[in-house]
Structure formats: structure tokens, C-alpha cells
Design a protein around this motif. Sequence first.
Motif, PDB file in Angstrom:
ATOM      1  N   ALA A  16      -4.428 -14.338 -14.042  1.00 35.03           N
ATOM      2  CA  ALA A  16      -3.963 -13.724 -15.196  1.00 35.03           C
ATOM      3  C   ALA A  16      -3.174 -12.288 -14.489  1.00 35.03           C
ATOM      4  O   ALA A  16      -2.178 -12.018 -14.836  1.00 35.03           O
ATOM      5  N   ALA A  17      -3.767 -11.790 -13.650  1.00 37.87           N
ATOM      6  CA  ALA A  17      -3.368 -10.720 -12.740  1.00 37.87           C
ATOM      7  C   ALA A  17      -2.077 -11.061 -11.791  1.00 37.87           C
ATOM      8  O   ALA A  17      -1.087 -10.255 -12.106  1.00 37.87           O
ATOM      9  N   GLY A  18      -2.242 -12.166 -11.333  1.00 31.33           N
ATOM     10  CA  GLY A  18      -1.115 -12.680 -10.609  1.00 31.33           C
ATOM     11  C   GLY A  18       0.126 -12.789 -11.348  1.00 31.33           C
ATOM     12  O   GLY A  18       1.289 -12.435 -11.147  1.00 31.33           O
ATOM     13  N   TRP A  68     -12.949  -1.640  -9.269  1.00 31.69           N
ATOM     14  CA  TRP A  68     -14.140  -1.996  -8.553  1.00 31.69           C
ATOM     15  C   TRP A  68     -14.200  -3.219  -7.648  1.00 31.69           C
ATOM     16  O   TRP A  68     -14.897  -3.554  -6.962  1.00 31.69           O
ATOM     17  N   ARG A  69     -13.119  -3.975  -7.779  1.00 29.62           N
ATOM     18  CA  ARG A  69     -12.931  -5.471  -7.141  1.00 29.62           C
ATOM     19  C   ARG A  69     -11.653  -5.343  -6.457  1.00 29.62           C
ATOM     20  O   ARG A  69     -10.564  -5.502  -7.228  1.00 29.62           O
ATOM     21  N   ASN A  70     -11.649  -5.531  -5.191  1.00 29.74           N
ATOM     22  CA  ASN A  70     -10.178  -5.335  -4.368  1.00 29.74           C
ATOM     23  C   ASN A  70      -9.268  -6.494  -4.962  1.00 29.74           C
ATOM     24  O   ASN A  70      -8.021  -6.100  -4.742  1.00 29.74           O
ATOM     25  N   TRP A  71      -9.809  -7.463  -5.171  1.00 31.19           N
ATOM     26  CA  TRP A  71      -8.878  -8.676  -5.113  1.00 31.19           C
ATOM     27  C   TRP A  71      -7.797  -8.467  -6.271  1.00 31.19           C
ATOM     28  O   TRP A  71      -6.746  -9.015  -6.062  1.00 31.19           O
ATOM     29  N   TYR A  72      -8.189  -7.718  -7.371  1.00 38.54           N
ATOM     30  CA  TYR A  72      -7.246  -7.592  -8.282  1.00 38.54           C
ATOM     31  C   TYR A  72      -5.929  -6.932  -7.839  1.00 38.54           C
ATOM     32  O   TYR A  72      -4.824  -7.290  -8.203  1.00 38.54           O
ATOM     33  N   LEU A  73      -6.284  -5.738  -7.298  1.00 36.88           N
ATOM     34  CA  LEU A  73      -4.996  -4.781  -6.775  1.00 36.88           C
ATOM     35  C   LEU A  73      -4.309  -5.798  -5.855  1.00 36.88           C
ATOM     36  O   LEU A  73      -2.893  -5.903  -5.690  1.00 36.88           O
ATOM     37  N   VAL A  74      -4.881  -6.460  -4.795  1.00 36.57           N
ATOM     38  CA  VAL A  74      -4.156  -7.466  -3.819  1.00 36.57           C
ATOM     39  C   VAL A  74      -3.490  -8.259  -4.441  1.00 36.57           C
ATOM     40  O   VAL A  74      -1.953  -8.482  -4.144  1.00 36.57           O
ATOM     41  N   GLY A  77      -0.612  -6.808  -6.631  1.00 39.00           N
ATOM     42  CA  GLY A  77       0.642  -6.044  -5.815  1.00 39.00           C
ATOM     43  C   GLY A  77       1.390  -7.361  -5.198  1.00 39.00           C
ATOM     44  O   GLY A  77       2.738  -7.155  -5.013  1.00 39.00           O
ATOM     45  N   ALA A  78       0.806  -8.187  -4.552  1.00 35.10           N
ATOM     46  CA  ALA A  78       1.383  -9.414  -3.951  1.00 35.10           C
ATOM     47  C   ALA A  78       2.384 -10.047  -4.889  1.00 35.10           C
ATOM     48  O   ALA A  78       3.667 -10.344  -4.516  1.00 35.10           O
ATOM     49  N   SER A  79       1.908 -10.286  -6.169  1.00 35.82           N
ATOM     50  CA  SER A  79       2.722 -10.920  -7.136  1.00 35.82           C
ATOM     51  C   SER A  79       3.886 -10.206  -7.525  1.00 35.82           C
ATOM     52  O   SER A  79       4.978 -10.719  -7.814  1.00 35.82           O
ATOM     53  N   ALA A  80       3.794  -8.833  -7.638  1.00 28.98           N
ATOM     54  CA  ALA A  80       4.661  -7.895  -8.045  1.00 28.98           C
ATOM     55  C   ALA A  80       6.041  -8.115  -6.974  1.00 28.98           C
ATOM     56  O   ALA A  80       6.985  -8.065  -7.506  1.00 28.98           O
ATOM     57  N   LEU A  81       5.669  -7.910  -5.785  1.00 27.01           N
ATOM     58  CA  LEU A  81       6.526  -8.131  -4.541  1.00 27.01           C
ATOM     59  C   LEU A  81       7.090  -9.552  -4.696  1.00 27.01           C
ATOM     60  O   LEU A  81       8.519  -9.530  -4.585  1.00 27.01           O
ATOM     61  N   LEU A  82       6.399 -10.465  -4.933  1.00 28.25           N
ATOM     62  CA  LEU A  82       6.863 -11.837  -5.040  1.00 28.25           C
ATOM     63  C   LEU A  82       8.011 -11.900  -6.258  1.00 28.25           C
ATOM     64  O   LEU A  82       9.170 -12.417  -6.125  1.00 28.25           O
ATOM     65  N   GLY A  83       7.754 -11.254  -7.534  1.00 24.65           N
ATOM     66  CA  GLY A  83       8.649 -11.098  -8.395  1.00 24.65           C
ATOM     67  C   GLY A  83      10.079 -10.370  -8.104  1.00 24.65           C
ATOM     68  O   GLY A  83      10.901 -10.983  -8.535  1.00 24.65           O
ATOM     69  N   MET A  84       9.962  -9.313  -7.503  1.00 23.75           N
ATOM     70  CA  MET A  84      10.831  -8.591  -7.295  1.00 23.75           C
ATOM     71  C   MET A  84      11.911  -9.510  -6.115  1.00 23.75           C
ATOM     72  O   MET A  84      12.921  -9.511  -6.398  1.00 23.75           O
ATOM     73  N   ILE A  97      10.720 -15.155 -18.163  1.00 22.34           N
ATOM     74  CA  ILE A  97      10.037 -13.815 -18.370  1.00 22.34           C
ATOM     75  C   ILE A  97       9.152 -13.910 -19.872  1.00 22.34           C
ATOM     76  O   ILE A  97       8.258 -13.459 -19.704  1.00 22.34           O
ATOM     77  N   THR A  98       9.798 -14.458 -20.799  1.00 21.32           N
ATOM     78  CA  THR A  98       9.293 -14.442 -21.930  1.00 21.32           C
ATOM     79  C   THR A  98       8.204 -15.501 -22.079  1.00 21.32           C
ATOM     80  O   THR A  98       7.142 -15.089 -22.666  1.00 21.32           O
ATOM     81  N   GLY A  99       8.417 -16.523 -21.229  1.00 21.68           N
ATOM     82  CA  GLY A  99       7.359 -17.827 -21.247  1.00 21.68           C
ATOM     83  C   GLY A  99       5.922 -17.059 -20.482  1.00 21.68           C
ATOM     84  O   GLY A  99       4.815 -17.187 -20.880  1.00 21.68           O
ATOM     85  N   LEU A 100       6.305 -16.261 -19.496  1.00 21.41           N
ATOM     86  CA  LEU A 100       5.064 -15.907 -18.722  1.00 21.41           C
ATOM     87  C   LEU A 100       4.543 -14.699 -19.381  1.00 21.41           C
ATOM     88  O   LEU A 100       3.295 -14.510 -19.372  1.00 21.41           O
ATOM     89  N   ASP A 101       5.505 -13.900 -20.127  1.00 22.75           N
ATOM     90  CA  ASP A 101       4.803 -12.749 -21.015  1.00 22.75           C
ATOM     91  C   ASP A 101       3.851 -13.431 -22.021  1.00 22.75           C
ATOM     92  O   ASP A 101       2.676 -12.921 -22.217  1.00 22.75           O
ATOM     93  N   ALA A 102       4.387 -14.586 -22.443  1.00 21.77           N
ATOM     94  CA  ALA A 102       3.204 -15.152 -23.723  1.00 21.77           C
ATOM     95  C   ALA A 102       2.179 -15.833 -23.013  1.00 21.77           C
ATOM     96  O   ALA A 102       0.825 -15.507 -23.651  1.00 21.77           O
ATOM     97  N   VAL A 103       2.090 -16.274 -21.796  1.00 25.01           N
ATOM     98  CA  VAL A 103       0.984 -16.898 -21.165  1.00 25.01           C
ATOM     99  C   VAL A 103      -0.079 -15.739 -20.877  1.00 25.01           C
ATOM    100  O   VAL A 103      -1.284 -15.852 -21.091  1.00 25.01           O
ATOM    101  N   VAL A 104       0.590 -14.865 -20.299  1.00 27.58           N
ATOM    102  CA  VAL A 104      -0.184 -13.526 -19.740  1.00 27.58           C
ATOM    103  C   VAL A 104      -0.924 -12.918 -20.830  1.00 27.58           C
ATOM    104  O   VAL A 104      -2.048 -12.781 -20.744  1.00 27.58           O
ATOM    105  N   MET A 105      -0.308 -12.817 -21.901  1.00 31.55           N
ATOM    106  CA  MET A 105      -1.112 -12.309 -23.354  1.00 31.55           C
ATOM    107  C   MET A 105      -1.983 -13.230 -23.668  1.00 31.55           C
ATOM    108  O   MET A 105      -3.101 -12.609 -23.864  1.00 31.55           O
ATOM    109  N   GLY A 106      -1.947 -14.423 -23.509  1.00 31.63           N
ATOM    110  CA  GLY A 106      -2.889 -15.328 -24.107  1.00 31.63           C
ATOM    111  C   GLY A 106      -4.143 -15.119 -23.053  1.00 31.63           C
ATOM    112  O   GLY A 106      -5.306 -15.129 -23.462  1.00 31.63           O
TER     113      GLY A 106
END
Length: 217
Positions: A16-18, A68-74, A77-84, A97-106
Motif C-alpha cells: 500500500a505504501a509503495g 517507527w519502522r524504517n521500511w515504510y519510508l524506504v 521514497g523509492a516508489s516516489a522516485l520511480l513514479g517521477m 493514476i485514477t486506478g492506482l488511487d482507487a486501489v490505494v484507497m481500498g
Amino acid sequence: MSVMPFQVALWIELLAAGLGGLQGALFAAGERHRRIDVVGVVVIGLAVSLGGSLLRDIVLNQPPVVLWRNWYLVVAGASALLGMALQPVLARVDWLITGLDAVVMGLFGAIGASKALSLGTGEAGALVAGIIGAIGGGMLRDVILSLPISFLRVGTLYAVAAGAGAGVLVVLVVLGTPIPVAGVVCVVVTTVLRLAAVRFGWTFPEQRALRSRQTSR
């Protein structure tokens, strides 16, 4: 309601974070008229990825898991760079973008509602936690970009889709359905309702329209 162990696997939360980081960065990179720099794109990706979890844990009076758990930020952040990096290639694929938004919301809605239930909240509280988890990242994105808050304006059932998915999860769990099964159903309901609303233009009536009807009567 009895307290039960939190049953969402770490890899699902990281997924979900990615996806959130990827979707947020794609959205931000597409806002070229705002001249957002690289750091800005990453920040918006992180906001979408981690905002819902952060707000959810604050509401539930829990230590923010994203800090509190480092993996979330890692992962975020990596996914944001990939998206860019991918945005120029995917610039014409608006539905992604709309599809990803819907899945992330779910996903975040399912995680938020199930975590609230595991902490012993009532059904109504779990529903609220699920909605906050689902829309929190998008809300922070809109605030950062000075955009109208998505779930407050006339649109395509943004918060309604999140609430429907989280509500279904809560009902299924109360009826004895295992959390993993209820979570999958939550993601499917949220995604399908959100995408259907976008595709067919489903909206609630605007407040001004209701007021005009009452005046005409």
C-alpha cells in the motif's frame, strides 16, 4: 467487541505504501504548470503514501507506524522516485493514476478499519478509522498542492467509496469472516465503486442545487 490480534501482513502495508508513493509522485510530476521540483515530487509521494497511516494512528492513539519502522519510508521514497521517473512515459495514461488511487484507497481503508477493530474500537469507530486511512493521503496531497480537498467537493464519490469498502469489512468481520477475506472484499468494493463513479460521473447533488430546488418550491 473483543480485542483481536492485528492480522494485516507487513508486506501488504508496504505494498500500500509503495503504490501510494508511486501514485502520488505520478500525480505531482504531472502538475507541470506548478513547477514542482524533485524534492517536491518526492514529498507529495510520501504524503500520499504515508499520510493515511499517520492520521489513522494519531486518531487511534497509537505510535505512528510509518515513523517507527524504517521500511515504510524506504519503500515510499523509492516508489516516489520511480513514479517521477516513469511519469514522462505514462503521461498519457490518465486512467492509471485514477486506478492506482482507487486501489490505494481500498488498501489503506482495509488496513485502517482492521487495525481499529484489533484495538477493540466499536464498529462505528473502525469505519471512521478506515475512511481516514483511505482518504488521508489524498487529503494531505491536496493541502500541499493548494487544491480543493477531494472528498469535500462535488466529485466522484471519493469518501463514499472509502466508506463503503470499510463498512463492508466491518460488517463481514462482525459476521465472523476472516480479516484477510474481508480485507480483499473491502479493496474490491472501494476500487470498483470509485472507478465506476469516475467512469459514469456519479455524484451527489451540489448543495446549491438543493437550495435552489427548495427556493423554487
